[in-house]
Each structure stands twice: as structure tokens, then as C-alpha cells.
Design a protein around this motif. Sequence first.
Motif, PDB file in Angstrom:
ATOM      1  N   PRO A   1       1.001  -1.252   0.030  1.00 46.28           N
ATOM      2  CA  PRO A   1      -0.064  -0.072   0.076  1.00 46.28           C
ATOM      3  C   PRO A   1       0.732   1.150   0.039  1.00 46.28           C
ATOM      4  O   PRO A   1       0.161   2.243  -0.238  1.00 46.28           O
ATOM      5  CB  PRO A   1      -0.871  -0.179   1.312  1.00 46.28           C
ATOM      6  CG  PRO A   1      -0.699  -1.657   1.661  1.00 46.28           C
ATOM      7  CD  PRO A   1       0.565  -2.085   1.226  1.00 46.28           C
ATOM      8  N   GLN A   2       2.017   1.128   0.288  1.00 42.54           N
ATOM      9  CA  GLN A   2       2.879   2.459   0.199  1.00 42.54           C
ATOM     10  C   GLN A   2       3.676   2.840  -0.990  1.00 42.54           C
ATOM     11  O   GLN A   2       4.394   3.536  -1.258  1.00 42.54           O
ATOM     12  CB  GLN A   2       3.941   2.216   1.334  1.00 42.54           C
ATOM     13  CG  GLN A   2       3.473   2.402   2.530  1.00 42.54           C
ATOM     14  CD  GLN A   2       4.573   1.977   3.718  1.00 42.54           C
ATOM     15  OE1 GLN A   2       5.771   2.180   3.457  1.00 42.54           O
ATOM     16  NE2 GLN A   2       4.154   1.578   4.955  1.00 42.54           N
ATOM     17  N   THR A   3       3.266   1.826  -2.249  1.00 44.71           N
ATOM     18  CA  THR A   3       3.785   2.109  -3.631  1.00 44.71           C
ATOM     19  C   THR A   3       4.008   3.600  -3.996  1.00 44.71           C
ATOM     20  O   THR A   3       4.931   3.809  -4.666  1.00 44.71           O
ATOM     21  CB  THR A   3       3.126   1.088  -4.474  1.00 44.71           C
ATOM     22  OG1 THR A   3       3.175  -0.297  -4.037  1.00 44.71           O
ATOM     23  CG2 THR A   3       3.576   1.251  -6.033  1.00 44.71           C
ATOM     24  N   ASP A   4       2.657   4.074  -3.619  1.00 44.58           N
ATOM     25  CA  ASP A   4       2.568   5.469  -4.264  1.00 44.58           C
ATOM     26  C   ASP A   4       3.057   6.652  -3.247  1.00 44.58           C
ATOM     27  O   ASP A   4       3.082   7.957  -3.725  1.00 44.58           O
ATOM     28  CB  ASP A   4       1.004   5.899  -4.608  1.00 44.58           C
ATOM     29  CG  ASP A   4       0.380   4.974  -5.740  1.00 44.58           C
ATOM     30  OD1 ASP A   4       1.337   4.524  -6.486  1.00 44.58           O
ATOM     31  OD2 ASP A   4      -0.510   4.736  -5.747  1.00 44.58           O
TER      32      ASP A   4
ATOM     33  N   THR B   1       1.671   7.739   5.264  1.00 45.62           N
ATOM     34  CA  THR B   1       1.536   6.418   5.395  1.00 45.62           C
ATOM     35  C   THR B   1       0.223   6.105   5.848  1.00 45.62           C
ATOM     36  O   THR B   1      -0.734   5.616   4.912  1.00 45.62           O
ATOM     37  CB  THR B   1       2.538   5.462   6.239  1.00 45.62           C
ATOM     38  OG1 THR B   1       3.853   5.708   5.791  1.00 45.62           O
ATOM     39  CG2 THR B   1       1.983   3.911   5.963  1.00 45.62           C
ATOM     40  N   PHE B   2      -0.566   6.618   6.802  1.00 49.40           N
ATOM     41  CA  PHE B   2      -1.760   6.425   7.264  1.00 49.40           C
ATOM     42  C   PHE B   2      -2.825   6.977   6.393  1.00 49.40           C
ATOM     43  O   PHE B   2      -3.568   6.172   6.077  1.00 49.40           O
ATOM     44  CB  PHE B   2      -1.902   6.973   8.692  1.00 49.40           C
ATOM     45  CG  PHE B   2      -0.944   6.100   9.694  1.00 49.40           C
ATOM     46  CD1 PHE B   2      -0.917   4.849   9.654  1.00 49.40           C
ATOM     47  CD2 PHE B   2      -0.592   6.692  10.994  1.00 49.40           C
ATOM     48  CE1 PHE B   2      -0.092   3.956  10.427  1.00 49.40           C
ATOM     49  CE2 PHE B   2      -0.054   5.888  11.892  1.00 49.40           C
ATOM     50  CZ  PHE B   2       0.415   4.753  11.696  1.00 49.40           C
ATOM     51  N   PRO B   3      -2.520   8.211   5.854  1.00 49.03           N
ATOM     52  CA  PRO B   3      -3.669   8.782   4.825  1.00 49.03           C
ATOM     53  C   PRO B   3      -3.573   7.786   3.625  1.00 49.03           C
ATOM     54  O   PRO B   3      -4.585   7.567   3.073  1.00 49.03           O
ATOM     55  CB  PRO B   3      -2.996  10.324   4.697  1.00 49.03           C
ATOM     56  CG  PRO B   3      -2.420  10.591   5.792  1.00 49.03           C
ATOM     57  CD  PRO B   3      -1.481   9.278   6.428  1.00 49.03           C
ATOM     58  N   GLU B   4      -2.470   7.535   3.163  1.00 50.97           N
ATOM     59  CA  GLU B   4      -2.542   6.760   1.995  1.00 50.97           C
ATOM     60  C   GLU B   4      -3.191   5.397   2.194  1.00 50.97           C
ATOM     61  O   GLU B   4      -4.030   4.792   1.043  1.00 50.97           O
ATOM     62  CB  GLU B   4      -0.984   6.313   1.404  1.00 50.97           C
ATOM     63  CG  GLU B   4      -1.013   5.703   0.130  1.00 50.97           C
ATOM     64  CD  GLU B   4      -1.436   6.173  -0.966  1.00 50.97           C
ATOM     65  OE1 GLU B   4      -1.910   5.275  -1.961  1.00 50.97           O
ATOM     66  OE2 GLU B   4      -1.879   7.427  -1.113  1.00 50.97           O
TER      67      GLU B   4
ATOM     68  N   ALA C   1     -11.336  -1.734  -5.399  1.00 47.58           N
ATOM     69  CA  ALA C   1     -10.743  -1.663  -6.828  1.00 47.58           C
ATOM     70  C   ALA C   1      -9.396  -0.695  -6.473  1.00 47.58           C
ATOM     71  O   ALA C   1      -8.392  -1.218  -7.293  1.00 47.58           O
ATOM     72  CB  ALA C   1     -11.819  -0.710  -7.588  1.00 47.58           C
ATOM     73  N   HIS C   2      -9.183   0.135  -5.808  1.00 42.81           N
ATOM     74  CA  HIS C   2      -7.958   0.661  -5.574  1.00 42.81           C
ATOM     75  C   HIS C   2      -6.851  -0.258  -5.391  1.00 42.81           C
ATOM     76  O   HIS C   2      -5.752  -0.209  -5.815  1.00 42.81           O
ATOM     77  CB  HIS C   2      -8.118   1.786  -4.647  1.00 42.81           C
ATOM     78  CG  HIS C   2      -6.784   2.682  -4.424  1.00 42.81           C
ATOM     79  ND1 HIS C   2      -6.118   3.370  -5.153  1.00 42.81           N
ATOM     80  CD2 HIS C   2      -5.966   2.369  -3.225  1.00 42.81           C
ATOM     81  CE1 HIS C   2      -5.147   3.759  -4.788  1.00 42.81           C
ATOM     82  NE2 HIS C   2      -4.897   3.298  -3.437  1.00 42.81           N
TER      83      HIS C   2
ATOM     84  N   GLY D   1       7.280   1.526   1.010  1.00 45.82           N
ATOM     85  CA  GLY D   1       8.002   2.868   0.476  1.00 45.82           C
ATOM     86  C   GLY D   1       8.827   3.592   1.127  1.00 45.82           C
ATOM     87  O   GLY D   1       9.263   4.737   0.622  1.00 45.82           O
ATOM     88  N   GLY D   2       9.215   3.297   2.624  1.00 43.53           N
ATOM     89  CA  GLY D   2      10.164   3.665   3.404  1.00 43.53           C
ATOM     90  C   GLY D   2      11.527   3.646   2.580  1.00 43.53           C
ATOM     91  O   GLY D   2      12.425   4.386   2.661  1.00 43.53           O
ATOM     92  N   GLY D   3      11.711   2.586   1.914  1.00 44.26           N
ATOM     93  CA  GLY D   3      12.645   2.330   1.322  1.00 44.26           C
ATOM     94  C   GLY D   3      12.480   2.908  -0.089  1.00 44.26           C
ATOM     95  O   GLY D   3      11.710   3.083  -0.591  1.00 44.26           O
ATOM     96  N   THR D   4      13.849   2.969  -0.732  1.00 45.88           N
ATOM     97  CA  THR D   4      13.852   3.797  -1.890  1.00 45.88           C
ATOM     98  C   THR D   4      14.025   3.091  -3.169  1.00 45.88           C
ATOM     99  O   THR D   4      13.933   3.968  -4.254  1.00 45.88           O
ATOM    100  CB  THR D   4      15.159   4.700  -1.906  1.00 45.88           C
ATOM    101  OG1 THR D   4      16.261   4.123  -1.572  1.00 45.88           O
ATOM    102  CG2 THR D   4      14.896   5.683  -0.555  1.00 45.88           C
ATOM    103  N   SER D   5      13.831   1.936  -3.413  1.00 48.39           N
ATOM    104  CA  SER D   5      13.900   1.018  -4.434  1.00 48.39           C
ATOM    105  C   SER D   5      13.188  -0.119  -4.369  1.00 48.39           C
ATOM    106  O   SER D   5      13.481  -0.723  -3.262  1.00 48.39           O
ATOM    107  CB  SER D   5      15.289   1.076  -5.142  1.00 48.39           C
ATOM    108  OG  SER D   5      15.426   0.255  -6.291  1.00 48.39           O
TER     109      SER D   5
END
Length: 445
Positions: free
Chosen positions: A90-93, A110-113, A121-122, A333-337
Amino acid sequence: MQPAGGAAQPDGTIAYRAQILYFTASPEQVPDEDATVYLSDGLLIVQDGHVLQAGDYQALAASLPVGTPVMDWRGKLIMPGFIDTHLHYPQTDIIASPAEGLLPWLETYTFPEERRFHDAAHAAGTARFFLDELLRCGTTTALVYCTVHPESTQAFFEESHARQLRMVAGKVMMDRNCPDYLQDTAESGGRDSEALIGRWHGKGRQLYALTPRFAPTSSPEQLALCGELAQQYPDVFIQSHVAENTRELEWVRELFPGRRSYLDVYDHFGLLRPRAVYGHCIWFDETDRRRMAETQTLAAHCPTSNLFLGSGLFDFAATQACGVPVALGTDVGGGTSFSMLQTMAAAHNVARMTGHHLSAHRLFYLATEGAARGLDLGGRIGTLAAGAEADFVVLDPQATPLLARRTARAESLEELLFALIVLGDDRAVAATYSAGRLVHERQKS
């Protein structure tokens, strides 16, 4: 000899010619040459999604049944697919989102995302992109955090199952110290997790992980219930975070005043065991490390995330001395790649900052065979030995002009692998196969 692509024999047999490398032992424990099977001109034979045999091309080619397609990947290196032991779909974006540290990053991004993942669907659309990205980077197995919404986990498993991928995932359990819109209860978190275990654990290639986000966001009641589920379902996985940064340590001490350490919170609730995986493990003392080793609990080292959020430097030397199982995680998504090659490069640099050297052999081991053993999946993934699931990646040493120039001068396998780590990224992945199926091929420019 055929180019990449082509159809298998009626019995599902297909072969691949390339350099071949996989590990049979840890390079930490034996010399590199004794820890690997390396074939400069090898043949990998796959049948019905499993490795039938891997060996020297000249020795095996004549024994292939007439008409068996042989895919020509000469000039490239076939290895087991990479295993990422810690990341959040879920942190992809929100990857590459600025913040002062872990806790502000969670609150701001993070929490809002994650709120958006109540929408099936999302969740499904994000899962598709996320899995595409993993495969583009050569990752064939990952331990994945979903959100508190059961819909997010259902969507992820549906997409992974449709692709026949070997994935481990779980619904986040979080009943306090988080926004109301992301909060479950001890009872609902346990009920939803058990329902998802019944629906997905062992279905096809899917495996379930009990997933309390981290100790501060789970009440003692929720952690106790999670421990009961872990005992009831001993073959499911457990995943969470521990000892990531110093502010987090202080918070845990306030919330669990009776416990010796952050790790001891999980131990108290029966959450350390084989198939338990904890991200970060930075701020440990020797007692913590020895307890991880005693329980064969896996430490998922996430170097790009630790650097990005300023969390600290993972101590490989101390971890190794205590015998703690270790693998690597991108922590998107905390990681950069998403790239395990870039993650290996960061792990090398972090180790150097603490006075420790990680060879390229050791880093590739941690991302393949070492991770599989640490996850209690040795022999099934992370290897090209006979009988293993045919998850593998084709690496291209000529993927970029600089990589081609450097690898042309490589005088040893270690130099070749080190160049792939330091100079490689998703462009170095020519193709990715899962259960013997081509699931990604790099577009020709």
C-alpha cells in the motif's frame, strides 16, 4: 537453439542455456567456490513449473528429448529469483516522500495513503502495479504488508494467485495509537486474520503472515490473540517491525514497562519462532540477538529505508557473531527502490560503515538461498537445485554501457557479481520466470 520465448514440450519440458549460478551453502561459512554451483555454459531444464536438472550444457544437451525447446540466454546469467523479506504494497505511491523520520513519515504519508485501501478496486489496481514492479526487478517472492482492511489482502492474494507467484502476505493488525479510520480491534483483527488464513494460506502458491504492524499500535490483548493464532497455525508466517529507531524504542518502553526490551514484547506473546520475520532489528543488544538466534527468528535488514529515514546502521558483525538468520528487504515505501540489486549495494555500504565487509557472493546468497532458508522454505525457492520451484531471473551484464564496460574487465565471478550489484538496477533484469513461466521480459530499446 531458440531465442527467449517459445513453447514447452507436451510434458512441460523446456530448457535454458546461459551462465548459471546458485548457492548450496553460506559464503560466510565456506569459501565462495564451495558455496556455489557455477556453470559458465550451463543448461537449466524445467518441467511443469519445477527444476528438473541444472548442469553443464555439453553434458546435458545430448540427453534432451528430441524437440525440447532450448531458450538461448548465452551472455547472460541465470540465478534463482530474488526474495524480498519486508515491504508494504500500500506504500507504493508514497515512495520518495520527504519526512523528518519514521513516526512523522507514518503520520504524514503512510496512514492517509492506507485509508484508500478499503476500496477493493483501488487495492487491486495498486497490487497489479506493485507485482509488475517486483517482477521487473527480478523479485519472485516477497513478504508483503497489506493494510488493516481485509479487502486489501484479498485483492493482493487474488492478483498474486492469478499470476501463480509464491508470495507471503497478511492483513495489518492495529487496534490503538493510529487514526480511527485505520483501527481494528483485538477481536476483529484476529477474526479477519483467521478467515484470511483459511481462505489463502496454502492456496496455490500463496502463504499467509500474521501481521501486527508494530508493538506500539497493538494492544497487549491484540498481541496475545496474535500469539494464540501463531500457536494454532504453526506453519503460518509472522511479520512485524522491531527496534527501527530510537524514538520508537522510547515509546515501546512507555507502553510496555514490564518488558526487558522491544524484542521481548514479541517474545512475551509467543511471536518469536521459525517463520517469524522482523524488519530492521537495528537497536538490539546482545541478549536480543541471542534470543533471535535461539528462536530462529529472521532479521529482515532494510538498508535503503534505514538510510532514508535516518533510523540507524544495522550491525552485521554483531548479528553474525550471534548466529541470527538474516535476509534483505526493500521496505518500500520507506525504502527507496524495488530493486534487490540496489538493496544489496546499500547493504554493502552500510556494512562498510560499521567496519564489516559483505562480499558479492554473500549478498546474492542473502537475497536467494539464505532468505529461503531463513523463511523455512529452503529447497522450494531460492535455488536451482532439482525439485525446486522454477523461479529464476536472467541478469544481463551488458544492460547499460557502463555495466558492460566494467563487466568486460571482470577477472572473477566475484567481480562480475559485484559490478551487477553496484551498477545494476531493474535494467539488468532481462527476464523473470515464476513457476517456469515468463512473467517479465525487458523491452528492447
